[in-house]
Scaffold this motif. Structure first.
Motif, PDB file in Angstrom:
ATOM      1  N   HIS A 327      -5.122 -15.711   7.290  1.00 48.10           N
ATOM      2  CA  HIS A 327      -5.701 -16.237   6.055  1.00 48.10           C
ATOM      3  C   HIS A 327      -6.984 -15.478   5.716  1.00 48.10           C
ATOM      4  N   ASN A 328      -7.287 -15.396   4.427  1.00 49.12           N
ATOM      5  CA  ASN A 328      -8.592 -14.925   3.962  1.00 49.12           C
ATOM      6  C   ASN A 328      -9.347 -16.147   3.443  1.00 49.12           C
ATOM      7  N   PRO A 329     -10.130 -16.820   4.281  1.00 47.36           N
ATOM      8  CA  PRO A 329     -10.819 -18.017   3.804  1.00 47.36           C
ATOM      9  C   PRO A 329     -12.008 -17.682   2.921  1.00 47.36           C
ATOM     10  N   GLU A 330     -12.470 -18.694   2.213  1.00 50.68           N
ATOM     11  CA  GLU A 330     -13.671 -18.574   1.393  1.00 50.68           C
ATOM     12  C   GLU A 330     -14.795 -17.967   2.233  1.00 50.68           C
ATOM     13  N   GLY A 331     -15.461 -16.950   1.669  1.00 51.57           N
ATOM     14  CA  GLY A 331     -16.533 -16.264   2.380  1.00 51.57           C
ATOM     15  C   GLY A 331     -16.141 -14.929   2.958  1.00 51.57           C
ATOM     16  N   ASP A 332     -14.829 -14.673   3.096  1.00 52.74           N
ATOM     17  CA  ASP A 332     -14.386 -13.394   3.645  1.00 52.74           C
ATOM     18  C   ASP A 332     -14.525 -12.266   2.629  1.00 52.74           C
ATOM     19  N   MET A 333     -14.648 -11.062   3.144  1.00 50.34           N
ATOM     20  CA  MET A 333     -14.491  -9.836   2.368  1.00 50.34           C
ATOM     21  C   MET A 333     -13.232  -9.130   2.869  1.00 50.34           C
ATOM     22  N   LEU A 334     -12.608  -8.339   2.000  1.00 55.02           N
ATOM     23  CA  LEU A 334     -11.419  -7.595   2.402  1.00 55.02           C
ATOM     24  C   LEU A 334     -11.556  -6.144   1.967  1.00 55.02           C
ATOM     25  N   PHE A 335     -11.241  -5.234   2.898  1.00 51.46           N
ATOM     26  CA  PHE A 335     -11.322  -3.801   2.646  1.00 51.46           C
ATOM     27  C   PHE A 335      -9.928  -3.209   2.877  1.00 51.46           C
ATOM     28  N   ILE A 336      -9.328  -2.693   1.801  1.00 50.03           N
ATOM     29  CA  ILE A 336      -7.961  -2.174   1.863  1.00 50.03           C
ATOM     30  C   ILE A 336      -8.009  -0.652   1.951  1.00 50.03           C
ATOM     31  N   LYS A 337      -7.340  -0.131   2.973  1.00 51.86           N
ATOM     32  CA  LYS A 337      -7.290   1.312   3.201  1.00 51.86           C
ATOM     33  C   LYS A 337      -5.849   1.794   3.117  1.00 51.86           C
ATOM     34  N   GLY A 338      -5.678   3.044   2.755  1.00 54.84           N
ATOM     35  CA  GLY A 338      -4.343   3.618   2.665  1.00 54.84           C
ATOM     36  C   GLY A 338      -4.344   5.064   3.128  1.00 54.84           C
ATOM     37  N   THR A 339      -3.208   5.496   3.690  1.00 51.61           N
ATOM     38  CA  THR A 339      -3.041   6.866   4.158  1.00 51.61           C
ATOM     39  C   THR A 339      -1.671   7.379   3.744  1.00 51.61           C
ATOM     40  N   VAL A 340      -1.631   8.598   3.226  1.00 52.73           N
ATOM     41  CA  VAL A 340      -0.350   9.209   2.867  1.00 52.73           C
ATOM     42  C   VAL A 340       0.431   9.475   4.147  1.00 52.73           C
ATOM     43  N   LYS A 341       1.563   8.808   4.266  1.00 55.15           N
ATOM     44  CA  LYS A 341       2.373   8.907   5.475  1.00 55.15           C
ATOM     45  C   LYS A 341       3.345  10.082   5.404  1.00 55.15           C
ATOM     46  N   ARG A 342       4.002  10.253   4.249  1.00 52.71           N
ATOM     47  CA  ARG A 342       4.930  11.378   4.099  1.00 52.71           C
ATOM     48  C   ARG A 342       5.211  11.630   2.630  1.00 52.71           C
ATOM     49  N   LYS A 343       5.658  12.851   2.359  1.00 52.35           N
ATOM     50  CA  LYS A 343       6.135  13.246   1.034  1.00 52.35           C
ATOM     51  C   LYS A 343       7.611  13.586   1.148  1.00 52.35           C
ATOM     52  N   PHE A 344       8.380  13.213   0.145  1.00 51.06           N
ATOM     53  CA  PHE A 344       9.805  13.536   0.193  1.00 51.06           C
ATOM     54  C   PHE A 344      10.380  13.523  -1.211  1.00 51.06           C
ATOM     55  N   VAL A 345      11.526  14.145  -1.355  1.00 50.31           N
ATOM     56  CA  VAL A 345      12.251  14.148  -2.632  1.00 50.31           C
ATOM     57  C   VAL A 345      13.553  13.390  -2.418  1.00 50.31           C
ATOM     58  N   GLU A 346      13.814  12.422  -3.296  1.00 51.45           N
ATOM     59  CA  GLU A 346      15.006  11.586  -3.175  1.00 51.45           C
ATOM     60  C   GLU A 346      15.608  11.384  -4.561  1.00 51.45           C
ATOM     61  N   ASN A 347      16.872  11.760  -4.697  1.00 53.62           N
ATOM     62  CA  ASN A 347      17.561  11.641  -5.986  1.00 53.62           C
ATOM     63  C   ASN A 347      16.775  12.321  -7.106  1.00 53.62           C
ATOM     64  N   GLU A 353       5.072   8.242   0.375  1.00 56.70           N
ATOM     65  CA  GLU A 353       5.012   6.978   1.117  1.00 56.70           C
ATOM     66  C   GLU A 353       3.604   6.782   1.650  1.00 56.70           C
ATOM     67  N   ILE A 354       3.054   5.594   1.428  1.00 54.76           N
ATOM     68  CA  ILE A 354       1.657   5.306   1.771  1.00 54.76           C
ATOM     69  C   ILE A 354       1.598   4.080   2.672  1.00 54.76           C
ATOM     70  N   ALA A 355       0.933   4.214   3.807  1.00 55.05           N
ATOM     71  CA  ALA A 355       0.703   3.089   4.711  1.00 55.05           C
ATOM     72  C   ALA A 355      -0.617   2.424   4.331  1.00 55.05           C
ATOM     73  N   GLN A 356      -0.627   1.095   4.301  1.00 56.33           N
ATOM     74  CA  GLN A 356      -1.814   0.342   3.895  1.00 56.33           C
ATOM     75  C   GLN A 356      -2.161  -0.729   4.924  1.00 56.33           C
ATOM     76  N   GLU A 357      -3.424  -1.037   5.004  1.00 57.20           N
ATOM     77  CA  GLU A 357      -3.849  -2.206   5.768  1.00 57.20           C
ATOM     78  C   GLU A 357      -5.151  -2.723   5.177  1.00 57.20           C
ATOM     79  N   GLY A 358      -5.327  -4.044   5.293  1.00 56.65           N
ATOM     80  CA  GLY A 358      -6.552  -4.675   4.838  1.00 56.65           C
ATOM     81  C   GLY A 358      -7.212  -5.418   5.987  1.00 56.65           C
ATOM     82  N   ARG A 359      -8.484  -5.159   6.201  1.00 52.60           N
ATOM     83  CA  ARG A 359      -9.244  -5.841   7.256  1.00 52.60           C
ATOM     84  C   ARG A 359     -10.453  -6.539   6.649  1.00 52.60           C
TER      85      ARG A 359
END
Length: 380
Positions: A327-347, A353-359
């Motif tokens: 849970h993110n209770p009242e009073g929390d802050m959240l910092f979302i980060k992302g990293t490019v995981k891979r590049k690809f061509v499809e159809n 593709e980007i991996a994300q996490e919030g702490r």
């Protein structure tokens, strides 16, 4: 002890689970009316502002008219407002707490201003878990398809809630025991202003194309800040999203009269909805949460906001996976980060593709996700 602490809540029973299993694969009829039937200019803007997103492609008709779309575009997460099932309205196990915990989205087409959305949904699966939060829990997974007025499928998604026993979460759950014993967090002015720098410097890519060829695997996206969490912020999201059970007067009575398990008496003895865990700290603590907390679909929408800021007007968000960890209770802050995981061509599409996490401010993992963005290519 107060009446609120002494009372007990319904349990997960085998008969209740068996009744739910009978619904797997069956098309759901006559669910609660969605908050939004159409992607109007105001509905789109209200949702965007509810998650703190001021991208002019969603919010400024004059700006949007000059883009290749020629009109306002609905942000991808707007579809949460067009179906109650995707947002956490679960059937069965009356009185057993439900927490929206994640979704896997696939978008096929943009939703444009004044598109009309209709949906089809069914219960996909039930999965049993043992959790630190509430012991035995049931993961209740739904599938929803989204169509526009032409019958085109614009998106599809699986979403899930965890059904948990409120008494067990409050009395025996270990996940938030330490958090509940802490003194309320009070930030210094310096801490607040340091976090606000991320808002001041937040980049909306906008009309400047981000080409697939210019993206490098391993590169980091800008950090996105959300918070500090306040009940006001939670209500702002409910204004755009509609909430599941927020009703007034006769309409509130009709809901509780039709579904008595929804009406849990408050300190005045008045039946009120379980959704008040998002603005009533006393009730949130009673169900085992660390305090009044944010909405799950809101968290998912923050992850997609992170991606749409980065990809620009010419990008297309194709997929998003979101898994809520705490849970993110009242009073929390959240910092979302992302990293490019891979590049690809499809159809023939140039994808990233980007991996994300919030702490949170204490580096506790709040949410994880993955996105797939289609970018323009210099060679096309």
């Amino acid at each position: 002890m107060s009446e609120n602490v002494e009372r007990t809540f319904p349990k997960i029973t085998e008969s209740g689970l068996e009744a739910l299993r009978q619904r797997i694969g069956v098309k759901i009829e006559n669910t609660l009316e969605p908050w939004c039937h159409e992607a109007t200019r105001d509905n789109i803007r209200h949702y965007a502002h509810g998650i703190g997103d001021d991208n002019p492609l969603w919010c400024d008709p004059a700006y949007a008219a000059k883009t290749k779309y020629g009109t306002v575009v609905a942000l991808p997460s707007f579809l949460f407002a067009t179906n109650r099932i995707i947002s956490g309205y679960v059937g069965g196990l009356p009185g057993v707490h439900a927490m929206w915990s994640g979704a896997n989205w696939t978008w096929h087409k943009n939703v444009l201003r004044n598109d009309e959305i209709h949906t089809e949904a069914h219960l996909k699966d039930l999965v049993m878990h043992q959790t630190r939060f509430a012991g035995r829990a049931v993961q209740q997974i739904y599938h929803v398809d989204f169509f526009n007025q032409s019958g085109d499928k614009v998106a599809e998604a699986d979403s899930w809630c965890f059904r948990t026993e409120r008494d067990h979460a409050r009395e025996q759950g270990t996940k938030y025991k330490e958090v509940r014993s802490r003194e309320p967090r009070k930030y210094t002015e310096e801490e607040i202003q340091e976090a606000y720098k991320l808002y001041r410097n937040e980049e909306v890519r906008g009309a400047t194309p981000r080409y697939w060829e210019d993206v490098k695997e391993g590169e980091a996206l800008p950090v996105m800040f959300k918070g500090p969490m306040t009940v006001t912020g939670f209500i702002a999201y409910a204004q755009g999203w509609g909430g599941l059970y927020i009703r007034a007067n006769k309409i509130a009575w009709k809901l509780i009269d039709a579904h008595p398990g929804v009406g849990i008496k408050n300190r005045f003895g008045i039946p009120d909805v379980p959704e008040r865990v998002h603005w009533e700290e006393e009730f949130a603590l009673e169900v085992g949460a660390p305090g009044a907390y944010d909405y799950g679909p809101e968290r998912n929408s923050w992850l997609t906001h992170h991606l749409t800021n980065w990809m620009g007007d010419d990008g297309f968000l194709h997929k998003s996976d979101c898994q809520v960890r705490r849970h993110n209770p009242e009073g929390d802050m959240l910092f979302i980060k992302g990293t490019v995981k891979r590049k690809f061509v499809e159809n023939g599409k140039h994808c990233v593709e980007i991996a994300q996490e919030g702490r949170n401010q204490d580096d506790e993992l709040s949410v994880v996700g993955t996105g797939v963005v289609v970018l323009p290519s210099k060679g096309r």
